[in-house]
Design a protein around this motif. Structure first.
Motif, PDB file in Angstrom:
ATOM      1  N   VAL A 108       0.842  -1.188   0.000  1.00  0.00           N
ATOM      2  CA  VAL A 108       0.000   0.000   0.000  1.00  0.00           C
ATOM      3  C   VAL A 108       0.882   1.243   0.000  1.00  0.00           C
TER       4      VAL A 108
ATOM      5  N   VAL B  32       5.164   8.310  -4.075  1.00  0.00           N
ATOM      6  CA  VAL B  32       4.506   8.014  -2.801  1.00  0.00           C
ATOM      7  C   VAL B  32       5.471   8.292  -1.657  1.00  0.00           C
TER       8      VAL B  32
ATOM      9  N   HIS C 292      -3.612  10.334  -0.364  1.00  0.00           N
ATOM     10  CA  HIS C 292      -3.888   9.317  -1.386  1.00  0.00           C
ATOM     11  C   HIS C 292      -3.337   7.977  -0.925  1.00  0.00           C
TER      12      HIS C 292
ATOM     13  N   ARG D  75      -2.859   3.934  -2.495  1.00  0.00           N
ATOM     14  CA  ARG D  75      -2.939   3.055  -3.659  1.00  0.00           C
ATOM     15  C   ARG D  75      -2.419   1.685  -3.249  1.00  0.00           C
ATOM     16  N   SER D  76      -3.230   0.647  -3.487  1.00  0.00           N
ATOM     17  CA  SER D  76      -2.824  -0.686  -3.043  1.00  0.00           C
ATOM     18  C   SER D  76      -2.641  -1.629  -4.221  1.00  0.00           C
ATOM     19  N   SER D  77      -1.742  -2.564  -4.033  1.00  0.00           N
ATOM     20  CA  SER D  77      -1.509  -3.653  -4.982  1.00  0.00           C
ATOM     21  C   SER D  77      -1.513  -4.946  -4.186  1.00  0.00           C
TER      22      SER D  77
END
Length: 155
Positions: A71, A106, A136, A138-140
């Motif tokens: 994340v 990030v 913000h 953002r996850s993978s």
């Protein structure tokens, strides 16, 4: 800060990385020193901070932790206070296995484990996003783990 290591120290560290449960006598047999010599070297390496601690490597799936996610978090306001609050929160979250400050797009990268996607969603939506400093997220999701030994190269 680097610590001067000789060949025995490197062998000792490699053996401990492979199996931290080895006794000083077992380690002595592996690296060719007496148990008392191993004990002194081990204590010196611990005091110098080369050895941070000892722990068992647990299998996440065997414990019902089926999802691993990476994340990326970007902060909106980059004040020392916001960064401190974020760091303190992350350190207190047992689901966060690793947290790194990054350069680039990030600010932080978190490795998070969770039982399922619903639990991961709760972590992101209830813990991370409500933080006033977080701009913000953002996850993978990791689909498969190819390597997870965390062994440092001691060559």
């Amino acid at each position: 800060m680097s610590v001067a290591l000789d060949g025995f120290d490197v062998k000792l560290l490699a053996a401990l990385q492979a199996n931290a449960a080895l006794t000083n006598a077992d380690l002595g047999e592996v690296i060719g020193l007496s148990a008392s010599q191993v004990s002194r070297r081990r204590a010196r390496l611990e005091e110098a901070g080369v050895i941070r601690g000892y722990r068992a490597a647990l299998e996440p799936e065997a414990l019902g932790l089926m999802v691993t996610a990476y994340v990326g978090v970007t902060l909106g306001a980059h004040s020392k206070e916001n960064a401190r609050k974020f760091r303190d929160m992350v350190k207190a979250m047992p689901e966060v296995q690793e947290a790194h400050t990054l350069t680039g797009d990030v600010d932080y990268m978190l490795k998070i484990v969770a039982p399922d996607l619903k639990a991961l969603s709760r972590i992101i939506n209830d813990d991370l996003l409500p933080q006033e400093a977080v701009h913000h997220v953002r996850s993978s999701i990791a689909m498969d783990t190819l390597k997870d030994d965390n062994l440092l190269p001691l060559g």
